[in-house]
Design a protein around this motif. Structure first.
Motif, PDB file in Angstrom:
ATOM      1  N   ASP A 279      86.693 -20.076 -24.588  1.00 42.68           N
ATOM      2  CA  ASP A 279      86.147 -20.669 -25.772  1.00 42.68           C
ATOM      3  C   ASP A 279      86.544 -19.928 -26.729  1.00 42.68           C
ATOM      4  O   ASP A 279      86.638 -18.697 -27.064  1.00 42.68           O
ATOM      5  N   LYS A 280      87.414 -20.654 -27.916  1.00 45.23           N
ATOM      6  CA  LYS A 280      88.126 -20.042 -28.842  1.00 45.23           C
ATOM      7  C   LYS A 280      87.210 -19.521 -30.013  1.00 45.23           C
ATOM      8  O   LYS A 280      87.517 -18.534 -30.365  1.00 45.23           O
ATOM      9  N   GLY A 281      86.072 -20.354 -29.981  1.00 44.67           N
ATOM     10  CA  GLY A 281      85.002 -20.005 -31.071  1.00 44.67           C
ATOM     11  C   GLY A 281      84.572 -18.296 -30.537  1.00 44.67           C
ATOM     12  O   GLY A 281      83.839 -17.813 -31.713  1.00 44.67           O
ATOM     13  N   LEU A 282      84.617 -17.869 -29.618  1.00 43.10           N
ATOM     14  CA  LEU A 282      84.107 -16.581 -29.194  1.00 43.10           C
ATOM     15  C   LEU A 282      85.170 -15.621 -29.293  1.00 43.10           C
ATOM     16  O   LEU A 282      84.767 -14.291 -29.034  1.00 43.10           O
ATOM     17  N   ARG A 283      86.392 -15.955 -29.586  1.00 46.58           N
ATOM     18  CA  ARG A 283      87.433 -14.875 -29.933  1.00 46.58           C
ATOM     19  C   ARG A 283      87.078 -14.118 -30.902  1.00 46.58           C
ATOM     20  O   ARG A 283      86.791 -14.951 -32.038  1.00 46.58           O
ATOM     21  N   GLN A 284      87.342 -12.784 -31.002  1.00 42.55           N
ATOM     22  CA  GLN A 284      87.087 -11.977 -32.178  1.00 42.55           C
ATOM     23  C   GLN A 284      88.379 -12.048 -33.265  1.00 42.55           C
ATOM     24  O   GLN A 284      89.197 -11.912 -32.880  1.00 42.55           O
ATOM     25  N   VAL A 285      88.039 -12.346 -34.535  1.00 42.48           N
ATOM     26  CA  VAL A 285      88.864 -12.337 -35.679  1.00 42.48           C
ATOM     27  C   VAL A 285      88.146 -11.514 -36.757  1.00 42.48           C
ATOM     28  O   VAL A 285      87.007 -11.849 -37.313  1.00 42.48           O
ATOM     29  N   GLY A 286      88.761 -10.491 -37.283  1.00 40.00           N
ATOM     30  CA  GLY A 286      88.139  -9.687 -38.186  1.00 40.00           C
ATOM     31  C   GLY A 286      86.921  -8.994 -37.936  1.00 40.00           C
ATOM     32  O   GLY A 286      85.941  -9.047 -38.735  1.00 40.00           O
ATOM     33  N   GLY A 287      86.906  -8.857 -36.662  1.00 40.52           N
ATOM     34  CA  GLY A 287      85.405  -7.955 -36.326  1.00 40.52           C
ATOM     35  C   GLY A 287      84.427  -8.758 -35.679  1.00 40.52           C
ATOM     36  O   GLY A 287      83.325  -8.152 -35.521  1.00 40.52           O
ATOM     37  N   LYS A 288      84.584 -10.176 -35.818  1.00 44.94           N
ATOM     38  CA  LYS A 288      83.346 -10.789 -35.465  1.00 44.94           C
ATOM     39  C   LYS A 288      83.930 -12.306 -34.800  1.00 44.94           C
ATOM     40  O   LYS A 288      85.123 -12.826 -34.968  1.00 44.94           O
ATOM     41  N   PRO A 289      83.226 -12.910 -33.960  1.00 47.90           N
ATOM     42  CA  PRO A 289      83.722 -14.053 -33.384  1.00 47.90           C
ATOM     43  C   PRO A 289      84.046 -15.170 -34.448  1.00 47.90           C
ATOM     44  O   PRO A 289      83.394 -15.218 -35.492  1.00 47.90           O
ATOM     45  N   LEU A 290      84.912 -15.904 -34.095  1.00 47.09           N
ATOM     46  CA  LEU A 290      85.232 -16.956 -35.126  1.00 47.09           C
ATOM     47  C   LEU A 290      84.124 -17.853 -35.278  1.00 47.09           C
ATOM     48  O   LEU A 290      84.157 -18.643 -36.392  1.00 47.09           O
ATOM     49  N   LEU A 291      83.596 -18.274 -34.149  1.00 45.35           N
ATOM     50  CA  LEU A 291      82.147 -19.109 -34.637  1.00 45.35           C
ATOM     51  C   LEU A 291      81.211 -18.543 -35.436  1.00 45.35           C
ATOM     52  O   LEU A 291      80.686 -19.477 -36.324  1.00 45.35           O
ATOM     53  N   ASP A 292      81.225 -17.126 -35.582  1.00 43.31           N
ATOM     54  CA  ASP A 292      80.473 -16.639 -36.546  1.00 43.31           C
ATOM     55  C   ASP A 292      81.079 -16.906 -37.814  1.00 43.31           C
ATOM     56  O   ASP A 292      80.188 -17.086 -39.139  1.00 43.31           O
ATOM     57  N   HIS A 293      82.317 -16.859 -38.052  1.00 41.23           N
ATOM     58  CA  HIS A 293      82.909 -17.302 -39.400  1.00 41.23           C
ATOM     59  C   HIS A 293      82.646 -18.682 -39.948  1.00 41.23           C
ATOM     60  O   HIS A 293      82.307 -18.946 -40.959  1.00 41.23           O
ATOM     61  N   VAL A 294      82.612 -19.617 -38.830  1.00 41.35           N
ATOM     62  CA  VAL A 294      82.484 -21.005 -39.004  1.00 41.35           C
ATOM     63  C   VAL A 294      81.078 -21.093 -39.734  1.00 41.35           C
ATOM     64  O   VAL A 294      80.654 -21.862 -40.408  1.00 41.35           O
ATOM     65  N   ILE A 295      79.996 -20.560 -38.745  1.00 41.05           N
ATOM     66  CA  ILE A 295      78.651 -20.679 -39.271  1.00 41.05           C
ATOM     67  C   ILE A 295      78.193 -20.128 -40.419  1.00 41.05           C
ATOM     68  O   ILE A 295      77.576 -20.903 -41.400  1.00 41.05           O
ATOM     69  N   ASP A 296      78.909 -19.088 -40.912  1.00 39.93           N
ATOM     70  CA  ASP A 296      78.715 -18.416 -42.286  1.00 39.93           C
ATOM     71  C   ASP A 296      79.075 -19.469 -43.386  1.00 39.93           C
ATOM     72  O   ASP A 296      78.432 -19.270 -44.344  1.00 39.93           O
ATOM     73  N   ARG A 297      80.184 -19.856 -43.211  1.00 46.24           N
ATOM     74  CA  ARG A 297      80.671 -21.022 -44.008  1.00 46.24           C
ATOM     75  C   ARG A 297      79.975 -22.173 -44.107  1.00 46.24           C
ATOM     76  O   ARG A 297      79.743 -22.842 -45.343  1.00 46.24           O
ATOM     77  N   LEU A 298      79.420 -22.699 -43.124  1.00 46.15           N
ATOM     78  CA  LEU A 298      78.885 -23.917 -42.923  1.00 46.15           C
ATOM     79  C   LEU A 298      77.321 -23.789 -43.227  1.00 46.15           C
ATOM     80  O   LEU A 298      76.931 -24.733 -44.200  1.00 46.15           O
ATOM     81  N   ARG A 299      76.674 -22.697 -42.940  1.00 46.44           N
ATOM     82  CA  ARG A 299      75.015 -22.560 -43.202  1.00 46.44           C
ATOM     83  C   ARG A 299      74.796 -23.105 -44.625  1.00 46.44           C
ATOM     84  O   ARG A 299      73.746 -23.767 -44.826  1.00 46.44           O
ATOM     85  N   PRO A 300      75.337 -22.446 -45.426  1.00 50.43           N
ATOM     86  CA  PRO A 300      74.858 -22.811 -47.057  1.00 50.43           C
ATOM     87  C   PRO A 300      75.027 -24.267 -47.413  1.00 50.43           C
ATOM     88  O   PRO A 300      74.366 -24.571 -48.363  1.00 50.43           O
ATOM     89  N   GLN A 301      75.807 -24.911 -46.802  1.00 48.49           N
ATOM     90  CA  GLN A 301      76.192 -26.499 -47.264  1.00 48.49           C
ATOM     91  C   GLN A 301      75.434 -27.421 -46.308  1.00 48.49           C
ATOM     92  O   GLN A 301      75.376 -28.508 -46.768  1.00 48.49           O
ATOM     93  N   VAL A 302      74.697 -27.066 -45.163  1.00 46.05           N
ATOM     94  CA  VAL A 302      74.255 -28.024 -44.454  1.00 46.05           C
ATOM     95  C   VAL A 302      72.550 -28.006 -44.022  1.00 46.05           C
ATOM     96  O   VAL A 302      72.088 -26.566 -44.299  1.00 46.05           O
ATOM     97  N   GLY A 303      72.256 -28.691 -43.293  1.00 45.03           N
ATOM     98  CA  GLY A 303      70.666 -28.420 -42.701  1.00 45.03           C
ATOM     99  C   GLY A 303      70.917 -27.595 -41.340  1.00 45.03           C
ATOM    100  O   GLY A 303      71.297 -26.700 -41.139  1.00 45.03           O
TER     101      GLY A 303
END
Length: 202
Positions: free
Chosen positions: A21-45
């Motif tokens: 799973d690419k989304g579980l690879r670490q980038v900048g100290g946390k998984p890619l998926l975490d970065h995506v969720i952090d960017r997305l969460r304020p914009q959606v339900g």
């Protein structure tokens, strides 16, 4: 105004990354998926993950995990369809999609997609380089009303997203590519290093 639900497309096989799973690879100290969720969460339900295989590997996120409903890895459109079926079951009229391997996508993604939707309600993100337009088909606004049409197209062998979205006159929402390409996606181990460098520049 109720925010639209989002589906993060994480169903790929990551062959250029050696599998997993690419989304579980670490980038900048946390998984890619975490970065995506952090960017997305304020914009959606609500947020769901489109991923195949054992959903338990994403249990820590506490998000619904929806698998492709069609066999043989038919590509991102199968993830979009799975997301539309999920949204329909929840009573939603549309979804936003984002890729699990793209950590810099715009913080105004959803607003711009909604503002630039075509007559069918479809919209894709895009960037420009001179006269060239680059559509970003894993980042889009997708109306639930088109899900049966999409299902038929996939069963008939369609795999290229833009062929289907062109049939439905999808709008385009354009985004700036500076200071970094907002749709830079991580496909290889080298891309992980590049993404980490870009994070330092933001």
């Amino acid at each position: 105004m109720t925010k639209l639900p989002a589906v993060i497309l994480a169903g790929g096989r990551a062959t250029r990354m050696g599998g997993g799973d690419k989304g579980l690879r670490q980038v900048g100290g946390k998984p890619l998926l975490d970065h995506v969720i952090d960017r997305l969460r304020p914009q959606v339900g609500a947020i769901a993950l489109n991923a195949n295989g054992d959903p338990a590997r994403f249990a820590a996120y506490g998000l619904p995990v929806i698998a492709d409903s069609l066999p043989d890895w038919p590509g991102p459109l199968a993830g979009v369809l799975a997301g539309l079926d999920w949204a329909a079951s929840q009573g939603h009229e549309a979804i936003i999609t984002a890729a699990a391997d793209t950590p810099f996508f715009p913080t105004d993604l959803v607003a711009e997609l909604q503002a630039n939707a075509g007559p069918s309600g479809l919209c894709l993100a895009a960037t420009r380089e001179g006269d060239k337009i680059w559509r970003q088909p894993t980042f889009g606004l997708w109306p639930v009303a088109l899900r049966d049409d999409l299902r038929t197209a996939l069963k008939d062998g369609l795999r290229k997203i833009v062929l289907w979205t062109d049939q439905h006159n999808a709008g385009l929402a354009f985004f700036d590519t500076h200071p970094v390409d907002p749709f830079f996606n991580v496909n290889t181990p080298e891309d992980i290093e590049e993404a980490a460098r870009q994070m330092e520049d933001l």
